[in-house]
Write an enzyme that holds these catalytic residues in place. Structure first.
Site, PDB file in Angstrom:
ATOM      1  N   HIS A  23     -16.135  46.444  48.052  1.00  0.00           N
ATOM      2  CA  HIS A  23     -16.996  47.147  49.009  1.00  0.00           C
ATOM      3  C   HIS A  23     -16.963  48.649  48.739  1.00  0.00           C
ATOM      4  O   HIS A  23     -17.973  49.327  48.770  1.00  0.00           O
ATOM      5  CB  HIS A  23     -16.530  46.911  50.458  1.00  0.00           C
ATOM      6  CG  HIS A  23     -16.274  45.469  50.754  1.00  0.00           C
ATOM      7  ND1 HIS A  23     -15.181  45.013  51.445  1.00  0.00           N
ATOM      8  CD2 HIS A  23     -16.975  44.353  50.422  1.00  0.00           C
ATOM      9  CE1 HIS A  23     -15.215  43.709  51.531  1.00  0.00           C
ATOM     10  NE2 HIS A  23     -16.272  43.276  50.916  1.00  0.00           N
ATOM     11  N   ASP A 119     -21.274  48.230  55.233  1.00  0.00           N
ATOM     12  CA  ASP A 119     -21.464  46.972  54.510  1.00  0.00           C
ATOM     13  C   ASP A 119     -21.397  45.840  55.525  1.00  0.00           C
ATOM     14  O   ASP A 119     -21.486  46.068  56.732  1.00  0.00           O
ATOM     15  CB  ASP A 119     -20.468  46.827  53.339  1.00  0.00           C
ATOM     16  CG  ASP A 119     -19.036  46.883  53.797  1.00  0.00           C
ATOM     17  OD1 ASP A 119     -18.676  46.121  54.715  1.00  0.00           O
ATOM     18  OD2 ASP A 119     -18.255  47.677  53.235  1.00  0.00           O
ATOM     19  N   HIS A 371     -13.898  36.709  37.342  1.00  0.00           N
ATOM     20  CA  HIS A 371     -13.832  35.898  38.559  1.00  0.00           C
ATOM     21  C   HIS A 371     -15.190  35.869  39.276  1.00  0.00           C
ATOM     22  O   HIS A 371     -15.322  35.239  40.307  1.00  0.00           O
ATOM     23  CB  HIS A 371     -12.749  36.449  39.483  1.00  0.00           C
ATOM     24  CG  HIS A 371     -13.128  37.731  40.166  1.00  0.00           C
ATOM     25  ND1 HIS A 371     -13.761  38.765  39.523  1.00  0.00           N
ATOM     26  CD2 HIS A 371     -12.988  38.145  41.458  1.00  0.00           C
ATOM     27  CE1 HIS A 371     -13.994  39.751  40.374  1.00  0.00           C
ATOM     28  NE2 HIS A 371     -13.530  39.394  41.561  1.00  0.00           N
ATOM     29  N   TRP A 374     -19.271  40.251  42.580  1.00  0.00           N
ATOM     30  CA  TRP A 374     -20.620  40.762  42.304  1.00  0.00           C
ATOM     31  C   TRP A 374     -20.597  42.057  41.486  1.00  0.00           C
ATOM     32  O   TRP A 374     -21.413  42.261  40.592  1.00  0.00           O
ATOM     33  CB  TRP A 374     -21.389  40.960  43.610  1.00  0.00           C
ATOM     34  CG  TRP A 374     -22.835  41.252  43.389  1.00  0.00           C
ATOM     35  CD1 TRP A 374     -23.522  42.368  43.755  1.00  0.00           C
ATOM     36  CD2 TRP A 374     -23.794  40.403  42.715  1.00  0.00           C
ATOM     37  NE1 TRP A 374     -24.838  42.267  43.367  1.00  0.00           N
ATOM     38  CE2 TRP A 374     -25.034  41.082  42.724  1.00  0.00           C
ATOM     39  CE3 TRP A 374     -23.715  39.148  42.099  1.00  0.00           C
ATOM     40  CZ2 TRP A 374     -26.187  40.540  42.149  1.00  0.00           C
ATOM     41  CZ3 TRP A 374     -24.867  38.611  41.524  1.00  0.00           C
ATOM     42  CH2 TRP A 374     -26.080  39.301  41.554  1.00  0.00           C
TER      43      TRP A 374
HETATM   44  N1  UDP Z   1     -11.764  46.637  38.573  1.00  0.00           N
HETATM   45  C1  UDP Z   1     -11.272  47.498  37.626  1.00  0.00           C
HETATM   46  N2  UDP Z   1     -10.141  47.132  36.952  1.00  0.00           N
HETATM   47  C2  UDP Z   1      -9.502  45.952  37.159  1.00  0.00           C
HETATM   48  C3  UDP Z   1     -10.039  45.060  38.114  1.00  0.00           C
HETATM   49  C4  UDP Z   1     -11.175  45.436  38.805  1.00  0.00           C
HETATM   50  O1  UDP Z   1     -11.808  48.603  37.386  1.00  0.00           O
HETATM   51  O2  UDP Z   1      -8.495  45.691  36.501  1.00  0.00           O
HETATM   52  C5  UDP Z   1     -12.981  47.026  39.327  1.00  0.00           C
HETATM   53  C6  UDP Z   1     -14.209  46.390  38.718  1.00  0.00           C
HETATM   54  O3  UDP Z   1     -14.708  47.218  37.694  1.00  0.00           O
HETATM   55  C7  UDP Z   1     -15.120  46.227  39.920  1.00  0.00           C
HETATM   56  C8  UDP Z   1     -14.176  46.061  41.102  1.00  0.00           C
HETATM   57  O4  UDP Z   1     -12.905  46.514  40.657  1.00  0.00           O
HETATM   58  O5  UDP Z   1     -15.882  47.417  40.097  1.00  0.00           O
HETATM   59  C9  UDP Z   1     -14.047  44.614  41.547  1.00  0.00           C
HETATM   60  O6  UDP Z   1     -15.164  44.276  42.304  1.00  0.00           O
HETATM   61  P1  UDP Z   1     -15.752  42.803  42.280  1.00  0.00           P
HETATM   62  O7  UDP Z   1     -16.915  42.789  43.221  1.00  0.00           O
HETATM   63  O8  UDP Z   1     -16.037  42.373  40.906  1.00  0.00           O
HETATM   64  O9  UDP Z   1     -14.597  41.875  42.797  1.00  0.00           O
HETATM   65  P2  UDP Z   1     -13.610  41.906  44.052  1.00  0.00           P
HETATM   66  O10 UDP Z   1     -12.497  42.740  43.631  1.00  0.00           O
HETATM   67  O11 UDP Z   1     -14.367  42.432  45.214  1.00  0.00           O
HETATM   68  O12 UDP Z   1     -13.224  40.476  44.204  1.00  0.00           O
END
Ligand code: UDP
Length: 480
Positions: A23, A119, A371, A374
């Site tokens: 978010h 959000d 995973h 989004w």
């Molecule tokens: N991210 C990152 N490094 C990591 C893991 C995640 O920079 O090792 C960032 C990724 O680039 C994305 C966000 O964390 O911008 C994860 O958002 P996403 O919606 O994919 O998944 P959530 O974490 O909400 O499940």
């Protein structure tokens, strides 16, 4: 709280993300875009939670443009309201509810902003802003098809008595691809638990928004977008105006940590499209048995890789949602014995966090085992990188199916029927397929087409997403 006096000549907009990188990141990018491309003054309200190291690091490593002020809301003490057993979404909703007790006074102190953008999980703000006559917009941080499902859920809730997962047929969301019950998000798989009630509460309130910003664009999700705009079902709700303004993705950090620099330097030495990134978002964790199979599958595939190997958790697939980047692990404790030695030079293991956008945009990166959060999907597609879909929690199974079946940029490994984990041979197969096979090439071509179309959508002054946002901003400017 230090409140920065807004400049009077510019429209002033307040942006409020709920906790969690999924978010926080897109709302921060949205805030930056308002400031840099549209000359808006933005106050970015931060809900402070149990230390989210990555969230704080992100704020402090990004160069925030002048005109974007970060304001911390007073931390809420939720210790008496949650327990060890409280699930992620319930915990998140309680943190938000408690933190928003100060929202009214903060908005008053800030003067009367033109708009508040939240959000999905901060809908208490609707009443607060109604009292203050501030229009409230929702920035939807997931796909358009998930928005369609969310808008349909209150109807489904009224019309269906049983658990949705027990329905004999896929769920026919008006105007959209039917959703297989096994793909339903965790929060709607058991209607008796608090997670479901919280989710239903917030999505039922979506129609209270003055407008919904979509972090997507027409070429990626044409059918769902058309459905929400034109289908009688959504018009009758009535659905607020929707504004596709994406894909807004995190920009690569201006400053990188030592581990990040090492990772990028390692990529510099690899050949083009040769490396698979394995990263499960901010919250994702695997079970110990699954991490072992994944490591073996990677080793058997003999492909180059960067593996973000978080400490496994047998209890939860979102084990690091609130504290990602906060603990330093030693991967030798949970990867197969000798794995690091045997894969030395072929793979790089990072314990907790990679600079994901910088890795995805690097020419050596050829594919992404994700995973299917989004943001990760948008980041992969906008860099033309095909995916191996490995959904874990939230709406990720729905996203994965869409990527594989509708968009054609991903492949999904299959678990042996009756077994919960994907075995090493299957992992080897999909890794080889995406890295070397004809299917991988076709997915990469499709991802690159979408990458070009994303650039077009965002192009200043002429892109459809740019225009969509400009139209709303024009209204804000008229009211300023
Ligand atoms: N991210 C990152 N490094 C990591 C893991 C995640 O920079 O090792 C960032 C990724 O680039 C994305 C966000 O964390 O911008 C994860 O958002 P996403 O919606 O994919 O998944 P959530 O974490 O909400 O499940």
């Amino acid at each position: 709280m230090v409140v920065v006096e807004p400049e009077t000549s510019k429209p002033h907009v307040v942006v409020l993300p709920s906790p969690g990188m999924g978010h926080f990141i897109p709302l921060l990018e949205f805030a930056k875009r308002l400031v840099v491309h549209h000359d808006i003054h933005v106050s970015f309200l931060q809900i402070t939670t149990e230390a989210s190291a990555a969230q704080n690091q992100l704020l402090h490593s990004s160069t925030l443009p002048p005109g974007l002020d970060v304001i911390d809301l007073a931390p809420a003490n939720i210790s008496a309201l949650v327990s060890e057993e409280t699930l992620v979404l319930t915990r998140l909703c309680i943190i938000v509810r408690e933190s928003l007790r100060s929202l009214k006074s903060v908005l008053i102190e800030l003067g009367k902003p033109q708009a508040l953008v939240i959000d999905l999980f901060s809908t208490q703000a609707f009443e607060i802003c109604r009292e203050l006559s501030i229009p409230t917009y929702t920035f939807f941080t997931a796909s358009i098809s998930f928005l369609a499902f969310s808008l349909y859920l209150p109807t489904l809730d009224r019309e269906v008595d049983c658990e949705f997962v027990d329905l004999p047929e896929p769920i026919q969301v008006p105007g959209c691809t039917p959703i297989r019950t096994e793909d339903l998000l965790d929060q709607v798989r058991n209607r008796k638990i608090d997670e479901y009630k919280w989710f239903l509460l917030h999505i039922s309130r979506l129609p209270m928004a003055a407008g919904i910003f979509l972090n997507s664009w027409e070429d990626l999700e044409p059918t769902s977008l058309k459905a929400i705009k034109d289908h009688i079902f959504y018009r009758q709700i009535p659905t607020p105006p929707v504004h596709p303004i994406g894909p807004l993705i995190k920009q690569a950090e201006a400053s990188v940590t030592e581990t990040d620099a090492k990772c990028l330097a390692w990529l510099d030495k690899q050949s083009s499209d040769s490396v698979l990134l394995i990263s499960l978002g901010s919250g994702g964790t695997l079970t110990a048995a699954q991490l072992t199979e994944l490591a073996w599958g990677l080793e058997l595939s003999q492909q180059r890789f960067i593996l973000v190997a978080r400490k496994p958790s047998d209890a939860s697939a979102s084990g690091t949602f609130f504290n990602v980047g906060g603990d330093i692990n030693d991967p030798t404790e949970y990867l197969p014995e000798g794995f690091l030695e045997r894969t030395e030079g072929v793979g790089l293991v990072v314990p907790s966090w990679v600079p994901q956008v910088a890795v995805l945009r690097h020419p050596s990166t050829g594919a992404f085992l994700s995973h299917c959060g989004w943001n990760s999907i948008l980041e992969s597609i906008t860099h033309g990188v095909p995916m191996i879909a490995w959904p874990l929690y939230a709406e990720q199974r729905m996203n994965a199916t869409m990527l594989v079946e509708d968009v054609g940029v991903a492949i999904k490994p299959v678990a042996v029927p009756g077994k919960e984990i994907v075995e090493r041979e299957e992992i080897e197969r999909v890794v080889r397929m995406v890295m070397e096979g004809e299917e991988g090439k076709a997915m990469r071509r499709k991802a690159r087409e979408l990458k070009d179309s994303a650039v077009e959508a965002l192009r200043d002054t002429t892109g459809l997403s740019y225009e969509s946002l400009s139209r709303v901003i024009k209204e804000w400017k008229l009211e300023a």
